[in-house]
Design an enzyme around this catalytic site. Structure first.
Site, PDB file in Angstrom:
ATOM      1  CG  ASP A  78      -2.226  -0.762   0.932  1.00 40.21           C
ATOM      2  OD1 ASP A  78      -2.175  -1.741   0.160  1.00 40.21           O
ATOM      3  OD2 ASP A  78      -3.280  -0.386   1.494  1.00 40.21           O
ATOM      4  CB  CYS A 119       1.425  -6.230   3.460  1.00 37.85           C
ATOM      5  SG  CYS A 119       3.119  -6.031   4.086  1.00 37.85           S
ATOM      6  CG  ASP A 120      -2.146  -2.753   4.388  1.00 38.65           C
ATOM      7  OD1 ASP A 120      -1.167  -3.107   5.053  1.00 38.65           O
ATOM      8  OD2 ASP A 120      -2.475  -1.575   4.261  1.00 38.65           O
ATOM      9  CE  LYS A 121      -6.359  -2.806   1.813  1.00 40.90           C
ATOM     10  NZ  LYS A 121      -5.050  -2.246   2.114  1.00 40.90           N
ATOM     11  CB  CYS A 191       4.822  -0.208   7.912  1.00 47.42           C
ATOM     12  SG  CYS A 191       5.348  -0.094   6.195  1.00 47.42           S
ATOM     13  CD  GLU A 442      -4.548   2.549   3.201  1.00 45.72           C
ATOM     14  OE1 GLU A 442      -4.755   1.565   3.912  1.00 45.72           O
ATOM     15  OE2 GLU A 442      -3.416   3.049   3.049  1.00 45.72           O
ATOM     16  CB  SER A 468      -3.460   4.404   5.934  1.00 50.63           C
ATOM     17  OG  SER A 468      -2.389   3.777   6.584  1.00 50.63           O
TER      18      SER A 468
END
Length: 557
Positions: A78, A119-121, A191, A442, A468
């Protein structure tokens, strides 16, 4: 075994010939086939170490008597996708990941799965897939990045975005910006703050789908390799006991996740992902569940960007289990829920100690008596909107100001950096929702620009896009209905007074019902921004109510 469908009997001789082509022995074909779903790639810093995690998982599976076979899942960074058309593709990959993983697992008839996201998704995407496929499954993530160190302070990616804003405002030199650039992201891993990736990896532990430390052991620690080996061994135990994801991800487990979400102060994106996971297990999730849980759940952690602590600090303090143990002192968890450990939540957290009350506040000394997220409703968001309350400074919990209206992120950023936004304003960014974006970008760049310009404690931001986990300040996102379908956010005019009252869960446009009705009559839908490719098909799914529509924020009753 499930894999007998492709390995046993004369009719399966052609299948076995293809396994022979893979180099599998007869002995391997007679063991359970365990799919290792790995999102390793060389473009996402949180995924560059997943080849090592996958190899460790494979060793664990083999040690426990299984045959590990790896196949890939995609993942988007992202941070790299931020601020350009790439961000339109981030959220929609979640359903691509779920769909493609379901297809691979069903097509090849694996007996069990180990999911390796980070990570995110791809964390929620793989959780959704696990619920659909429903064979014994364990998750082990790649782990969080260590915090960076700049001028004697710990830093993370959100510091970098804000440094860009400060440089644009003339309050940070080019040399200091360069130092930030070279130091804020010092290792592989997701992160280092409580952003979406770490939020979802922690909540995977709470859901019962990951072993202890899944969300917090740093990516560069050898302990993470040992965890991966144990995950490989554990999935074989689950297979023997026939413990499946839908035995673990129950309604009560989802409510546990929402409770710990409040205590940790997770990303607002969890309010997109938890409903999607709940959808896959047949739970009717409404976002205003959050307010009822928040009322009785204290906020115990202020991890970056809400505070000065980072994932490595949470890990040293006892991790997610220590947070759960604090919450359980007031009976806030469903402790009977089964987990991938083969034990219940209550058994897992028994005897767990909070090792650092500065990182995890004791239950009787929280940051706030209510949780980290809140769902706001009002005539501007009749179906609800979401704010990370734990990241809002006290003076912005109640705010009233004139609307500064923009129909895309880029125009808003130009106005912010151009000095056209002043203290007291309410920035409104619309047509960035699931259909209108399309893809629901985001808004980290605009919030970072606001913070970088020194306006973080005096300017609010409202959007039908999303925020985010790195965003802070009075950032209210997921406004529903979105502008593209004629939601009230589409009807806001420049200078309209907007009233935000987070303690009273209210977001109000100071315009009469009659005037809003008149504006709605005169409102003209915008032409789609994307007319071909996956984004166009996704926007059509949102409109038609097909499965892609679960990316929209569920209505609050």
């Amino acid at each position: 075994m499930r894999s007998d469908t492709v390995t046993k009997g004369k009719q399966q001789a052609p299948h076995r010939s293809l396994f022979n082509a893979l180099g599998l022995t007869e002995e391997e074909m007679n063991r359970p086939l365990v799919g290792i779903v790995c999102s390793y790639n060389e473009i996402v810093p949180g995924h560059m170490n997943l080849d090592k995690i996958a190899n460790a998982v494979k060793q664990g599976v083999a040690m426990a008597g299984g045959t590990p076979i790896m196949f890939p899942a995609i993942a988007v960074c992202d941070g790299i996708a931020m601020g350009h058309i790439g961000m339109k593709y981030s959220l929609v990959t979640r359903d691509l990941i779920a769909d493609s993983t379901e297809a691979m697992a069903m097509a090849h008839q694996f007996d069990a799965l180990v999911m390796i996201p980070n990570c995110d998704k791809n964390v929620p995407g793989l959780l959704m897939a696990a619920a659909r496929i429903n064979v014994p499954t364990v998750f082990v993530s790649g782990g969080p990045m260590l915090a960076g160190h700049v001028k004697g302070q710990k830093r993370s990616l959100s510091s970098m975005f804000e440094a860009v804003g400060a440089n644009a405002a003339g309050t940070m030199s080019d040399a200091d910006l360069c130092e930030f650039e070279n130091k804020v992201c010092p290792t592989c891993g997701s992160c280092s703050g409580m952003y979406t990736a770490n939020s979802m990896n922690c909540l995977t532990e709470v859901l019962g789908m990951g072993l202890r430390g899944n969300g917090t052991i740093p990516a560069v620690y050898s302990e993470r390799i040992r965890l991966a080996k144990h995950a490989g061994m554990k999935v074989m135990e689950l297979l023997e006991k026939n413990i499946r994801p839908r035995d673990i991800m129950t309604k009560e487990a989802i409510l546990n996740a929402l409770t710990v979400d409040m205590a940790l102060g997770c990303s607002t994106n969890s309010m997109l992902h938890l409903p999607a996971i709940a959808h896959e297990v047949g739970m009717d999730f409404e976002i205003d569940f959050a307010n009822g849980i928040s009322e009785k759940t204290p906020n115990l952690c202020h991890l970056a960007p809400a505070g000065p602590t980072y994932m490595e600090d949470l890990n040293e303090a006892g991790g997610v289990y220590a947070v759960m143990a604090e919450l359980n002192k007031k009976g806030l968890l469903h402790t009977e829920c089964m987990t991938v450990t083969g034990k219940t939540v209550g058994e897992n957290i028994e005897g767990v100690v909070n090792k650092d009350p500065e990182v995890i506040r004791p239950i009787d000394n929280p940051y706030t008596p209510t949780g980290g997220l809140a769902v706001l409703k009002g005539n501007l968001a009749p179906d609800g909107s979401v704010v990370k309350r734990s990241a809002v400074v006290d003076e912005m919990l109640v705010h009233e100001g004139p609307a500064r209206v923009f129909d895309c992120e880029e125009d808003a950023i130009a106005a912010i950096k151009g000095g056209k936004i002043v203290a007291g304003d309410v920035v409104v960014i619309r047509y960035e929702g699931p259909k209108g974006g399309p893809g629901m970008r985001e808004m980290l760049n605009p919030t970072s620009a606001i913070a970088g310009m020194g306006l973080g404690s005096s300017v609010a931001l409202i959007t039908d896009g999303r925020f985010s986990g790195a965003s802070r300040g009075a950032s209210i996102g997921h406004v529903s209905p979105e502008a593209a379908v004629g939601g009230p956010i589409a009807l806001v005019e420049e200078g309209d007074l907007i009233q935000i009252d987070i303690p009273n869960l209210s977001i109000h446009l100071d315009v009469s019902d009659e005037e809003l009705a008149k504006r709605k009559e005169n409102w003209t839908p915008r032409e789609p921004k994307v007319t071909t490719g996956y984004l166009a098909r996704y926007a059509a799914m949102v409109t038609s109510g097909n499965r892609g529509a679960i990316l929209e924020v569920p209505k609050a009753k």
